[in-house]
Enzyme design. Structure first.
Site, PDB file in Angstrom:
ATOM      1  N   ARG A 130      -3.606  -1.599  -6.114  1.00 58.54           N
ATOM      2  CA  ARG A 130      -2.781  -2.803  -5.994  1.00 58.54           C
ATOM      3  C   ARG A 130      -3.177  -3.739  -7.128  1.00 58.54           C
ATOM      4  O   ARG A 130      -4.261  -3.600  -7.704  1.00 58.54           O
ATOM      5  CB  ARG A 130      -2.983  -3.487  -4.648  1.00 58.54           C
ATOM      6  N   LYS A 181       0.830  -1.207   0.000  1.00 59.73           N
ATOM      7  CA  LYS A 181       0.000   0.000   0.000  1.00 59.73           C
ATOM      8  C   LYS A 181       0.863   1.256   0.000  1.00 59.73           C
ATOM      9  O   LYS A 181       0.647   2.185  -0.793  1.00 59.73           O
ATOM     10  CB  LYS A 181      -0.927  -0.016   1.211  1.00 59.73           C
ATOM     11  N   TYR A 200      12.525 -34.457 -15.406  1.00 61.95           N
ATOM     12  CA  TYR A 200      11.063 -34.414 -15.388  1.00 61.95           C
ATOM     13  C   TYR A 200      10.546 -34.399 -13.956  1.00 61.95           C
ATOM     14  O   TYR A 200      11.255 -34.722 -13.005  1.00 61.95           O
ATOM     15  CB  TYR A 200      10.472 -35.608 -16.148  1.00 61.95           C
ATOM     16  N   ARG A 235       6.250 -49.055 -11.347  1.00 62.66           N
ATOM     17  CA  ARG A 235       6.910 -49.449 -10.104  1.00 62.66           C
ATOM     18  C   ARG A 235       6.453 -50.847  -9.707  1.00 62.66           C
ATOM     19  O   ARG A 235       5.246 -51.110  -9.604  1.00 62.66           O
ATOM     20  CB  ARG A 235       6.586 -48.462  -8.981  1.00 62.66           C
ATOM     21  N   GLY A 279      11.428 -40.781  -4.945  1.00 60.34           N
ATOM     22  CA  GLY A 279      10.161 -40.927  -4.234  1.00 60.34           C
ATOM     23  C   GLY A 279      10.180 -40.010  -3.027  1.00 60.34           C
ATOM     24  O   GLY A 279      10.530 -40.424  -1.917  1.00 60.34           O
ATOM     25  N   SER A 301      14.303 -42.115 -10.033  1.00 59.43           N
ATOM     26  CA  SER A 301      13.093 -41.344  -9.750  1.00 59.43           C
ATOM     27  C   SER A 301      13.014 -41.168  -8.244  1.00 59.43           C
ATOM     28  O   SER A 301      12.986 -42.158  -7.505  1.00 59.43           O
ATOM     29  CB  SER A 301      11.852 -42.071 -10.268  1.00 59.43           C
ATOM     30  N   MET A 327      -5.732  -7.319   8.628  1.00 55.45           N
ATOM     31  CA  MET A 327      -5.175  -6.464   9.672  1.00 55.45           C
ATOM     32  C   MET A 327      -6.064  -5.248   9.889  1.00 55.45           C
ATOM     33  O   MET A 327      -7.040  -5.049   9.177  1.00 55.45           O
ATOM     34  CB  MET A 327      -3.740  -6.081   9.338  1.00 55.45           C
ATOM     35  N   HIS A 334     -15.625  -8.449   1.867  1.00 53.52           N
ATOM     36  CA  HIS A 334     -14.601  -9.348   2.402  1.00 53.52           C
ATOM     37  C   HIS A 334     -14.800 -10.768   1.876  1.00 53.52           C
ATOM     38  O   HIS A 334     -13.857 -11.424   1.416  1.00 53.52           O
ATOM     39  CB  HIS A 334     -14.639  -9.325   3.937  1.00 53.52           C
ATOM     40  N   ARG A 341       1.656 -47.301 -10.004  1.00 50.30           N
ATOM     41  CA  ARG A 341       1.762 -48.117  -8.785  1.00 50.30           C
ATOM     42  C   ARG A 341       1.028 -49.440  -9.015  1.00 50.30           C
ATOM     43  O   ARG A 341      -0.196 -49.471  -9.070  1.00 50.30           O
ATOM     44  CB  ARG A 341       1.139 -47.387  -7.599  1.00 50.30           C
ATOM     45  N   CYS A 374       8.802 -38.331  -8.382  1.00 47.77           N
ATOM     46  CA  CYS A 374       7.450 -38.841  -8.582  1.00 47.77           C
ATOM     47  C   CYS A 374       6.609 -38.777  -7.311  1.00 47.77           C
ATOM     48  O   CYS A 374       5.514 -39.329  -7.271  1.00 47.77           O
ATOM     49  CB  CYS A 374       7.481 -40.272  -9.105  1.00 47.77           C
ATOM     50  N   GLY A 413      -8.119  -7.390   4.385  1.00 48.00           N
ATOM     51  CA  GLY A 413      -9.012  -7.527   5.525  1.00 48.00           C
ATOM     52  C   GLY A 413      -8.418  -8.205   6.734  1.00 48.00           C
ATOM     53  O   GLY A 413      -9.088  -8.335   7.765  1.00 48.00           O
ATOM     54  N   GLU A 418      14.524 -43.405  -2.475  1.00 48.66           N
ATOM     55  CA  GLU A 418      13.672 -42.987  -1.369  1.00 48.66           C
ATOM     56  C   GLU A 418      14.300 -43.296  -0.015  1.00 48.66           C
ATOM     57  O   GLU A 418      13.712 -43.024   1.034  1.00 48.66           O
ATOM     58  CB  GLU A 418      12.293 -43.654  -1.477  1.00 48.66           C
ATOM     59  N   ARG A 426      -3.734   2.807   8.566  1.00 49.13           N
ATOM     60  CA  ARG A 426      -3.989   1.526   7.904  1.00 49.13           C
ATOM     61  C   ARG A 426      -2.712   0.691   7.850  1.00 49.13           C
ATOM     62  O   ARG A 426      -1.607   1.225   7.798  1.00 49.13           O
ATOM     63  CB  ARG A 426      -4.494   1.737   6.474  1.00 49.13           C
ATOM     64  N   ASN A 467       8.067 -38.623  -1.139  1.00 51.80           N
ATOM     65  CA  ASN A 467       7.234 -38.825   0.047  1.00 51.80           C
ATOM     66  C   ASN A 467       8.002 -39.641   1.088  1.00 51.80           C
ATOM     67  O   ASN A 467       8.152 -39.228   2.253  1.00 51.80           O
ATOM     68  CB  ASN A 467       5.940 -39.552  -0.332  1.00 51.80           C
ATOM     69  N   ASP A 468       8.509 -40.821   0.699  1.00 55.60           N
ATOM     70  CA  ASP A 468       9.263 -41.652   1.632  1.00 55.60           C
ATOM     71  C   ASP A 468      10.628 -41.051   1.942  1.00 55.60           C
ATOM     72  O   ASP A 468      11.132 -41.172   3.060  1.00 55.60           O
ATOM     73  CB  ASP A 468       9.426 -43.061   1.070  1.00 55.60           C
TER      74      ASP A 468
END
Length: 892
Positions: free
Chosen positions: A352, A26, A864, A630, A779, A777, A107, A468, A574, A844, A105, A758, A96, A781-782
């Site tokens: 803005r 602002k 990739y 896999r 993994g 690749s 603050m 809002h 999978r 992946c 909205g 992984e 403000r 997550n693991d």
């Protein structure tokens, strides 16, 4: 001496648009507009560095801040010809917030600051309008009493409603001056009784109280929640903007409004906004009164009532249009502008880059390229990748029957059905339990942010297109209908009424934020068409990116969906999901219960044709695109039943004694199965499992090549490798199966074998593992679980606390841990390419669809990313932005 205060006004400014980190969005834009010579009321900005100092030093200020504020205040006095605290000619100011990134909205704001028992009379004399002066005074007391003094805002609102009821009027604007004077006295009593002290009379005390309240609002629960939802760092802080007041509530020749230079819901090149005559800005955004349309075109559209500003104040509207054109061309983006008209004179209070829906973002970006305002690269950078998720939301089936019960304003597009809830806490609790809910309110406030995030959609009975609820819903991509005037909402009674129809909590409704309709019950939806602006932007993005985008999919439906969204292959298929189907689970259980390899092979022979059929269908759909499959990954115990009743059913179905089923289940039970007998370990101990899968893959590939003529190049991925010896052993077995199938088919097949990285040890020893792997690749997550020592299923117990305390910058299961997991990826990349320069490398895990993680993958030089089908468009756009940034093109 550090400059803590930056001035703006009268055609000059200390700051500029590029200083958002220091001045907040602002403050930086106010400085920029002042330098452009636009009609901006004079003011000054207290920098975000003061906010940092404030929290680092026990909520105190730098020693020289007071002197700089007083000097800047004197400059406003000179500009406006008024004096702060002068009983005859008082200067009033607004206070403000203004963070570097927009937090609409979230603050606090205080208007009309500087009024007291004496200055209100001076304001009345100067304006020749006592009613206006006392209306401003009661507004100031209400805002200051709540924001600064902490008095419950309902106490003020109840007093206001009682005043209107006593006078027999329904609108604030109809309250007489005498009633307003009495209301001011009532407000003073409310403050005295709730704080134990009188309402402050000293304007300087008021000013510093408001400045402290704005800085304190940076850490309110709603602001913290908003930052967490939008990944805004707490360390940014907020600036404070102090600006001379101009008055939209000075009679019928005055007004205030919020407007966009284009339609923020659709992206149409048409002015879009709302205003109120004889009002102040908070009336518009808070939904206190339902505002009127900005243009005659809006006034003529459905669901929008009232006379347009274009008709009521044509001169001010013409000046506003000139400002629109200038600001949009200056910033090269759609602008969200707040304005006030004081007795016919236009003032610009803020601009803005406007928040917009994903369809609007696409149309605006593509449209501005066609208009010559943007390059294609700039257009790519203007659309937030994560916002594309909105485009995938369903719309109402035009053939489906529906019972429309009311209409409101189409505030944020998308159609959704859900059960009614009337408060934010209930919305959050019910959503956490898995319920689809629609939050129904009279109007929303910043305190509802957590419930709005949890709800599938939002419906309000009051408020307009810039309220809002509308602004926040558009930013979140939530369907929203606002200002449904026929809807009577009684939050405390948990009931809503439309005429004689009564809706209670848990009743199901459907809302369509695209046309403003509200329907009873559940209305079926259809998938969206991704063409037009979406297709054009994606074409530009695909031409800019270097990362390939694949998908994680194993069902024909998911594979087709991913292709429709632009996937360039399958990065993770999978196979275990295929085993869990009811028609196959019995054979899988027979295999696990078998006493020897011969018995296991007999059971697997039943699965082979079904598994082969799966791969045939996938290869046919992919039509020559790469497919990474896999091999079986989960622990074997997951396929067995877990109670005596289910075990008896298995025993009966397989002809195996119950005792053997129970014994085998106990043998396979593990204290920590995710680190136990799973992945490559199953292949090592039970080679016939992977041999069956390899045969199914290779036979399917031969069959599809023979039938279609397409070249099929399967990529066989071995999971959970921790040593090169594991992969070497399993690769020999898979190669042997490939050779056998080739001999049977009379033709060799091109294929590759790689592994999922992984396990941290695999990343560290990637140079040795690459001797046997054609691709890696990750993994993630693991790999994240094992690197951080966290269970993805259990970390929710403490993750919010870790995020609030900034131990983690983001949930590491949603956005890649760059310093830890990212470093392991870099180590594995370097080791793999040192051994095998042409090794193909990708990720992946679901991080493959996270924009921040994709930026890392680009910098790390991966080939990739692979993600779920519905995140493919997000990944394509993020990959393009990452490539542009790496090449030196700014995507900020």
């Amino acid at each position: 001496m550090t400059q803590w205060v930056y001035r703006f006004g009268d055609g000059t400014a200390d700051g500029k648009a590029e200083m958002k980190t220091l001045l907040g969005g602002k403050g930086a834009n106010l400085a920029e507009m002042a330098s452009l010579g636009l009609p901006v009321p004079s003011g000054f900005t207290i920098t975000t560095e003061v906010c940092t100092y404030y929290y680092a030093n026990g909520k105190t200020y730098p020693d020289d801040l007071k002197q700089q504020v007083e000097a800047a205040l004197a400059a406003i006095e000179n500009s406006m010809g008024t004096k702060f605290g002068d009983p005859l000619n008082p200067l009033l100011v607004s206070v403000r917030s203004g963070a570097p990134l927009s937090m609409p909205g979230m603050m606090d704001t205080v208007l009309n600051l500087g009024l007291n028992t004496q200055t209100v009379e001076g304001l009345a004399d100067r304006a020749q309008d006592a009613r206006f002066a006392y209306d401003s005074y009661r507004r100031f007391m209400q805002m200051y009493g709540h924001v600064v003094l902490g008095v419950d805002h309902h106490l003020f609102e109840d007093a206001l409603e009682a005043t209107k009821a006593k006078a027999g009027v329904s609108q604030d604007t109809d309250i007489s001056v005498d009633a307003l004077r009495a209301l001011v006295k009532t407000y003073k009593s409310i403050v005295q009784s709730n704080t134990g002290a009188p309402f402050p009379e000293d304007p300087m005390e008021q000013l510093w109280g408001a400045v402290g309240a704005v800085f304190s609002s940076w850490m309110t629960a709603r602001a913290v929640t908003y930052r967490r939802l939008h990944d805004i760092p707490a360390g940014m802080g907020t600036a404070v903007n102090v600006q001379a007041m101009v008055f939209g509530n000075m009679g019928m020749t005055s007004a205030t409004g919020v407007t966009f230079t284009r339609n923020p819901s659709t992206g149409e090149r048409a002015y879009y906004g709302e205003y109120l005559v004889n009002a102040q800005g908070e009336d518009v955004v808070a939904g206190i009164r339902t505002p009127q349309p900005l243009t005659q075109a809006m006034a003529g559209s459905s669901n929008v009532e009232g006379k347009a500003l274009e008709e009521v104040m044509p001169q001010a509207f013409a000046e506003l249009v000139a400002v629109f054109e200038r600001l949009e061309r200056h910033y090269k983006d759609m602008q969200d502008i707040e304005f006030t008209v004081e007795r016919g004179k236009l003032y610009i209070l803020q601009t803005r880059n406007g928040k917009r829906t994903a369809p609007a973002a696409l149309k605006i970006a593509v449209g501005m390229v066609e208009e010559g305002l943007l390059t294609q690269e700039e257009a790519i950078s203007r659309v937030q990748p994560a916002s594309l998720d909105q485009l995938l939301h369903p719309t109402l089936d035009p053939k489906a029957p529906r019972e429309v019960i009311t209409r409101g304003l189409p505030a944020s597009p998308g159609a959704v059905s859900g059960k009614i809830v009337f408060d934010a806490d209930t919305a959050e609790r019910r959503a956490a339990a898995g319920d689809a809910v629609i939050l129904v309110r009279t109007e929303t406030s910043p305190d509802d942010i957590h419930g709005m995030h949890a709800a599938k959609g939002i419906l309000t009975s009051r408020g307009g297109m810039t309220s809002h609820a509308a602004v926040v819903a558009r930013g979140m991509g939530k369907p929203c209908v606002c200002g449904a005037g026929d809807l009577e909402v009684r939050v405390h009674d948990k009931v809503a009424r439309v005429g004689s129809l009564e809706l209670q909590e848990n009743d199901t409704i459907t809302i369509d934020g695209g046309d403003g309709t509200v329907m009873l019950g559940l209305v079926p939806t259809i998938d969206p068409e991704l063409s037009g602006d979406f297709a054009k932007l994606m074409e530009w993005a695909d031409a800019s990116r270097t990362l390939k985008v694949r998908t994680n999919a194993e069902t024909p439906e998911d594979v087709r969906t991913a292709l429709r969204f632009g996937a360039e292959g399958i990065g993770l298929c999978r196979t275990e999901h295929m085993f869990f189907e009811e028609s196959r689970i019995l054979a899988m259980r027979e295999m696990i219960l078998a006493a020897d390899a011969e018995g296991r092979r007999a059971a697997l022979a039943k699965i082979l044709p079904m598994q082969k059929g799966d791969f045939v269908e996938i290869f046919e759909i992919m039509a020559g695109l790469p497919v990474t499959i896999r091999l079986l990954d989960p622990p074997l115990h997951e396929f067995l039943p877990h109670n005596d009743e289910e075990m008896q059913k298995v025993a009966d179905a397989t002809g195996v004694p119950l005792a053997r089923v129970q014994r085998r289940a106990n043998e396979l039970r593990e204290a920590n199965p995710m680190l136990g007998l799973r992945g490559s370990r199953v292949g090592v101990l039970f080679p016939e499992v992977y041999e069956m899968q390899a045969r199914a893959i290779f036979e399917a590939a031969h069959e599809v090549e023979r039938k279609s003529g397409d070249t099929v190049v399967p990529e066989v991925m071995v999971p959970l490798i921790s040593s090169s010896k594991e992969l070497e052993l399993l690769k020999k077995r898979i190669d042997a199966v490939a050779a056998t199938v080739a001999e049977e088919q009379g033709k060799t097949l091109t294929y590759s074998i790689g592994t999922m990285i992984e396990v941290p040890r695999a990343a560290i020893r990637a140079d040795k593992i690459a001797e046997h792997a054609a691709f890696f690749s990750f993994g993630t997550n693991d790999l994240t679980q094992m690197t951080l020592g966290l269970s993805r299923d259990d970390s929710g117990l403490f993750m919010d606390s870790y995020l609030r305390q900034e131990i983690f910058a983001a949930d590491p299961f949603q956005s890649l841990d760059i310093e830890g997991v990212g470093r392991l990826i870099e180590i594995a990349r370097d080791g793999g390419r040192r051994t095998r320069p042409d090794i193909k490398i990708g990720i992946c895990g679901e991080h493959g669809g996270d924009p921040a993680s994709i930026f890392f993958c680009q910098k790390a030089g991966l080939d990739y990313v692979s993600c779920s089908p519905y995140r493919v468009p997000i990944a394509r756009l993020a990959a393009a932005q990452a490539a542009l940034e790496k090449s030196g093109y700014s995507t900020a």
